[in-house]
Design a protein around this motif. Structure first.
Motif, mmCIF file in Angstrom:
data_model
loop_
_atom_site.group_PDB
_atom_site.id
_atom_site.type_symbol
_atom_site.label_atom_id
_atom_site.label_comp_id
_atom_site.label_asym_id
_atom_site.label_seq_id
_atom_site.Cartn_x
_atom_site.Cartn_y
_atom_site.Cartn_z
ATOM 1 N N MET A 208 9.234 9.475 42.327
ATOM 2 C CA MET A 208 9.235 10.808 41.716
ATOM 3 C C MET A 208 8.655 11.843 42.676
ATOM 4 O O MET A 208 9.133 12.976 42.756
ATOM 5 C CB MET A 208 8.434 10.780 40.421
ATOM 6 N N THR A 209 7.588 11.442 43.436
ATOM 7 C CA THR A 209 6.972 12.373 44.399
ATOM 8 C C THR A 209 7.974 12.749 45.483
ATOM 9 O O THR A 209 8.057 13.920 45.898
ATOM 10 C CB THR A 209 5.727 11.740 45.006
ATOM 11 N N TRP B 262 11.722 16.535 48.121
ATOM 12 C CA TRP B 262 13.100 16.855 48.517
ATOM 13 C C TRP B 262 13.565 18.153 47.875
ATOM 14 O O TRP B 262 14.192 18.989 48.536
ATOM 15 C CB TRP B 262 14.015 15.700 48.090
ATOM 16 N N TYR B 263 13.239 18.339 46.600
ATOM 17 C CA TYR B 263 13.632 19.574 45.920
ATOM 18 C C TYR B 263 12.926 20.783 46.526
ATOM 19 O O TYR B 263 13.511 21.864 46.667
ATOM 20 C CB TYR B 263 13.307 19.464 44.423
#
Length: 592
Positions: free
Chosen positions: A1-2, A7-8
């Motif tokens: 999730m991190t 990336w986002y």
């Protein structure tokens, strides 16, 4: 999730906007499709549920009408207290049989329990043979709501079978308790009468979840305890009855079967009627509609993918410019408005932003002005706390008492004056307890009564629980002073009454006088006119009504302060609204 968040975060603004808009819009479309599906299901439900609700409502009204007859019968029976007198046993039994025969459609048995424990029954022979162990509890239940009708929970009576009882105390003309009237309801007959009115399974239950009606043996819908007679619902299902909401809701019959429950509103006894329908009944015709929605969702996703991309590109550039301009704002005291060059939503957003900054600046200015005004009022209060004329006249009065050798009056007057001055000069806090404020008022009134005699009288009527709460110093004294010299003095004497109570989460104090009163124009001038200190030789301080009103509003807000009502020739009432303030850690006592 991190890693996904990193990336986002590394993506460009246009890409982020595209992903965000696409995801949010897709979710909205899916939610919309789901809601439409649920609404379609609801439309199908309503075809059946609407009829069920109508039948349940009518059935509930029918039950209320029958139970009204029981209440009316008990009320009529309670008016005939004379039949409980000694020697009238035959009349009492005859009366009970008459009432029981007339109301046999709903009433199973009638009893009258005298205050000495003697029992009359509509079926006296059966009672003397079988008895009824519940009568003592029903007698106590009647006395819990003395003078009104109480209703018991369902129980099994030796004479009436499954029943519940209405109980009502019987009193004579002097309101003396003579006995208790008890009516046991024929629940079996009631169930038989309401069964034809419902084509679903149904349950009539109390607010504790106890079932009132007799359950049917041919009912295959509800879960029953095995080998139970009479039939009894399973405990976990019966517990769910109480939590059912009024109207339509779902309930779990067992692990494999869900039911739709239609619950009526409770009647005045707290009873509810619930009808039950199988959940699967509503899904038979929804499969085709579900397939149509799936096809529509696929088409919408393709359209949204293209639309979100184009929309993100059109928003990226103007939003970035708007953010850059917002970042230049550092000082709210000096506001440079943003230039509005667009007519779309971005332009309106810029206008709203400029208006918000202007409101923030106005709010800061008002806050600063209020703080300055608060300090100004505090300084005025400290500068004008003691009027020289009042002190001079009081000392002259003490001198006159000394010449008359009234030593006790001299001692008490000096003691009151010293403590009054101590109270006024105390700078530790602007707040004091209500008890301290009343004590200073008592000393002030003592001095005035020594000077002018008994023509000025006052009375306190306050709840002692209010004495611990904190109020602003010198709140009551200026109001009493105003009533004394502007209301009672021109009237050549009178009474000042001070009342206090807790109401609507605040303390409300009332200062009432029976003096000459004043007009509405004068009231408005006192509260809303220009601030002017009212100095005279009679006053202890220079604090007027407007000063007290503004001090309370500055400290506590515009919902608090003074309200004045007055009639010429009748008197004046001043109401003081203050919040509940309690400071247990501070030493409140100054009257050592």
């Amino acid at each position: 999730m991190t890693k996904l968040f990193h990336w986002y975060g590394s993506l460009g603004l246009a890409t982020k906007q595209f992903i965000y808009l696409f995801t949010v819009t897709l979710l909205l479309v899916m939610i919309l499709a789901w809601n439409n599906l649920r609404e379609s299901e609801s439309l199908l439900r309503n075809q059946v549920v609407r009829d069920a609700e109508m039948l349940v409502s009518r059935t509930n009204q029918y039950i209320d009408a029958n139970l009204d007859n029981v209440e009316n019968m008990l009320l009529l029976l309670s008016t005939q207290s004379d039949i409980l007198e000694d020697g009238k046993e035959d009349i009492a039994l005859q009366t009970l049989r008459k009432f029981a025969d007339y109301n046999n459609s709903i009433t199973k048995s009638l009893y009258i329990i005298r205050a000495d424990g003697k029992v009359y029954a509509s079926s006296q022979v059966y009672y003397e043979i079988i008895g009824n162990p519940y009568l003592s509890e029903l007698y106590k239940l009647a006395l819990q709501n003395y003078g009104g009708i109480n209703v018991s929970e369902p129980y099994n009576s030796p004479i009436s079978g499954d029943t519940l009882a209405y109980v009502l105390p019987i009193t004579d003309a002097n309101k003396e308790l003579k006995g208790v009237a008890v009516a046991e309801v024929n629940l079996e007959l009631l169930s038989m009468q309401i069964t034809p009115m419902n084509y679903q399974s149904y349950v009539l239950f109390t607010k504790e979840g106890n079932v009132i009606n007799r359950l049917q043996f041919n009912d295959k819908l509800l879960p029953y305890k095995p080998s139970s007679y009479p039939r009894t619902l399973k405990d976990d299902f019966q517990e769910q009855l109480v939590s059912l909401k009024v109207g339509v809701s779902s309930i779990q019959a067992d692990s494999s079967k869900s039911l739709v429950a239609v619950r009526s509103t409770t009647n005045r006894l707290g009873w509810s009627l619930a009808a039950f329908i199988e959940e699967d009944y509503f899904y038979k015709d929804l499969r085709k509609l579900d397939n149509n929605y799936r096809t529509a969702v696929v088409i919408w996703v393709a359209i949204l993918l293209i639309s979100a991309y184009l929309l993100s590109r059109s928003f990226t550039k103007p939003i970035r410019r708007f953010v850059e301009k917002m970042d230049r704002l550092h000082d709210l005291q000096i506001i440079t408005k943003l230039t509005v060059s667009r007519r779309d939503e971005i332009g309106r957003l810029t206008q709203s932003y400029n208006a918000m900054l202007e409101r923030i600046q106005n709010l800061l200015q008002k806050t600063k002005a209020a703080e300055e005004q608060k300090k100004e009022f505090e300084l005025k209060m400290l500068r004008s706390q003691i009027a020289p004329h009042f002190l001079y006249n009081t000392l002259s009065c003490i001198s006159s008492l000394a010449k008359q050798q009234k030593i006790d009056e001299v001692r008490e007057t000096i003691r009151s004056l010293v403590k009054l001055l101590s109270f006024s000069f105390d700078k530790q806090s602007e707040f004091v307890s209500l008890a301290e404020e009343l004590e200073s008022l008592r000393m002030y009134m003592y001095i005035q009564q020594v000077r002018y005699g008994d023509q000025y009288t006052y009375k306190l009527d306050l709840d002692e629980s209010l004495l611990q709460y904190r109020i602003l110093k010198l709140t009551l004294q200026p109001l009493v002073e105003n009533a004394l010299f502007h209301g009672i003095s021109p009237h050549n004497g009178g009474l000042i009454t001070i009342k206090g109570k807790m109401e609507k989460g605040m303390i409300r104090l009332y200062v009432r006088d029976d003096g000459i009163g004043m007009s509405r124009d004068k009231i408005n001038k006192l509260l809303y006119g220009t601030i002017a200190q009212e100095r005279s030789r009679y006053r202890f301080t220079g604090i007027g009504l407007r000063n007290v009103h503004d001090r309370i509003r500055i400290h506590h807000g515009e919902h608090y302060g003074l309200r004045i009502g007055s009639r010429l020739g009748v008197g004046t009432v001043i109401r003081i609204d203050i919040p509940l303030l309690l400071d247990k850690d501070e030493n409140l006592g100054i009257w050592d």
